[in-house]
Design an enzyme around this catalytic site. Structure first.
Site, mmCIF file in Angstrom:
data_model
loop_
_atom_site.group_PDB
_atom_site.id
_atom_site.type_symbol
_atom_site.label_atom_id
_atom_site.label_comp_id
_atom_site.label_asym_id
_atom_site.label_seq_id
_atom_site.Cartn_x
_atom_site.Cartn_y
_atom_site.Cartn_z
ATOM 1 N N LYS A 79 -4.972 35.682 12.118
ATOM 2 C CA LYS A 79 -4.742 36.628 11.012
ATOM 3 C C LYS A 79 -5.148 36.049 9.647
ATOM 4 C CE LYS A 79 -0.902 39.055 13.254
ATOM 5 N NZ LYS A 79 0.457 39.558 13.100
ATOM 6 N N ASP A 115 1.375 45.206 9.472
ATOM 7 C CA ASP A 115 2.653 44.613 9.887
ATOM 8 C C ASP A 115 3.816 45.026 8.968
ATOM 9 O OD1 ASP A 115 1.823 43.317 12.167
ATOM 10 O OD2 ASP A 115 1.445 41.402 11.177
ATOM 11 N N GLY A 139 12.411 32.313 7.942
ATOM 12 C CA GLY A 139 11.000 32.049 8.197
ATOM 13 C C GLY A 139 10.198 32.121 6.919
ATOM 14 N N GLY A 142 3.635 34.356 8.348
ATOM 15 C CA GLY A 142 3.076 35.691 8.169
ATOM 16 C C GLY A 142 4.092 36.810 8.375
ATOM 17 N N ALA A 143 4.936 36.685 9.397
ATOM 18 C CA ALA A 143 5.924 37.738 9.665
ATOM 19 C C ALA A 143 6.956 37.796 8.534
ATOM 20 C CB ALA A 143 6.615 37.488 11.002
ATOM 21 N N GLY A 256 11.875 43.247 17.649
ATOM 22 C CA GLY A 256 10.618 43.622 17.004
ATOM 23 C C GLY A 256 9.752 44.602 17.777
#
Ligand code: NDP
Length: 292
Positions: A79, A115, A139, A142-143, A256
């Site tokens: 990504k 996303d 975290g 990216g998420a 998710g």
């Protein structure tokens, strides 16, 4: 291995191709979701999983216009690299510095990222009310970036980022300093800070803890309010390690799968200029997860 009982697959000479590039990719749920929507719409299109190593990503990106591929999703680990390689990025892909789909716009490759929009749609569908609330995002990859954007858009007033590597949390908070939300960066010690936990409306896991490891970090679940929602970006057949204790305490939870379905539906529409029929991609995913 081939399955002879399935019979011949009908693919015409003018089939439109979409797909996903990843490494690994064979466990991707996206082909099942997208192909279910093509079947429901009777479209002469197919969605394939391509195993693309980082070394071959530049050549794989060039193959999109060369082969007339209509669009591809990108998954781990491509990504961020693809965002650096593409000339044309949507505002959202620029902000997230990551691309999860590439649309072949008459030969021009356009990178986008569904996303954050996918997670935002799922949080709204779940009725998670974040207006003026505190969110804890675990975290800093990216998420987590997508989660910060989604939670800000759903009205969160303050987001506390908790990450194993503190400097990554600090960098992520800096990157989003222009958003209309107050961002704090902490280590995983935040997860046992009862004062913060008791204020949180949502605790969202955006790490791979529970996927790559069998357990989650120490978290004082009991300190959270009974209205606190627990969301795990990871999805699987059974409750994830992060969600297990929240479920035992009677907290509202979701994994998710909804984020994956929603980002996939948004990508489908970008690739095919038609929305997938309601519920088809979701049912295909849940069937693959053994939850249908
Ligand atoms: P990244 O590699 O960008 O980030 C990984 C994160 O996990 C980092 O914050 C990292 O911390 C943390 N981490 C990894 N291992 C450990 C560990 N053992 N202990 C503590 N922290 C750890 O991954 P992504 O952000 O892309 O993905 C994160 C998760 O989100 C994945 O599990 C992925 O499956 C899921 N996801 C789900 C989506 C959906 O549609 N449902 C979409 C995208 C992702 P550190 O910075 O310290 O290394």
């Amino acid at each position: 291995m081939a399955n002879p009982s399935r019979g011949p697959i009908a693919i015409s000479g003018q089939v439109g191709i979409t797909g996903v590039f990843g490494d690994p990719v064979k466990h991707s749920m996206s082909p099942a979701m997208h192909n279910a929507a093509y079947a429901a719409l009777g479209m002469d299109r197919v969605y394939l999983a391509f195993h693309v190593t980082p070394q071959h990503l530049p050549a794989a990106l060039r193959s999109i216009p060369a082969l007339g591929i209509l669009g591809v999703n990108l998954t781990v680990p491509h990504k961020e690299a693809a965002a650096r390689m593409l000339k044309h990025l949507s505002a959202e892909a620029k902000l997230l510095r990551a691309v999860n789909c590439i649309i072949n716009d008459r030969g021009r490759m356009r990178g986008d990222n569904t996303d954050a929009r996918g997670l935002e749609r799922d949080l709204r569908a779940l009725g998670v009310d974040l207006k003026s609330q505190l969110v804890i995002v675990v975290g800093a990859g990216g998420a987590a970036a997508a989660a910060i954007l989604a939670c800000t858009r759903t009205g969160a007033m303050r987001i506390a980022i908790a990450n194993r590597t503190h400097t990554r949390a600090v960098n992520l908070a800096r990157r989003f300093s222009s958003l209309r939300v107050h961002l704090d960066a902490r280590g995983l010690d935040l997860l046992t800070d009862s004062a913060i936990l008791s204020d949180a409306a949502l605790v969202l896991n955006a790490t791979s803890m529970g996927l790559t490891t069998g357990t989650f970090a120490p978290l004082d679940y009991a300190a959270t309010s009974s209205k606190c929602f627990f969301y795990d970006a990871i999805y699987r057949a059974e409750p994830t390690p992060f969600l297990r204790e929240a479920i035992a305490l009677g907290r509202a939870t979701a994994d998710g799968a909804g984020m994956l379905i929603n980002q996939g539906e948004l990508a489908f529409e970008l690739f095919n200029h038609v929305a997938p029929p309601d519920g088809v991609m979701g049912r295909a995913l849940l069937a693959r997860l053994g939850r249908a």
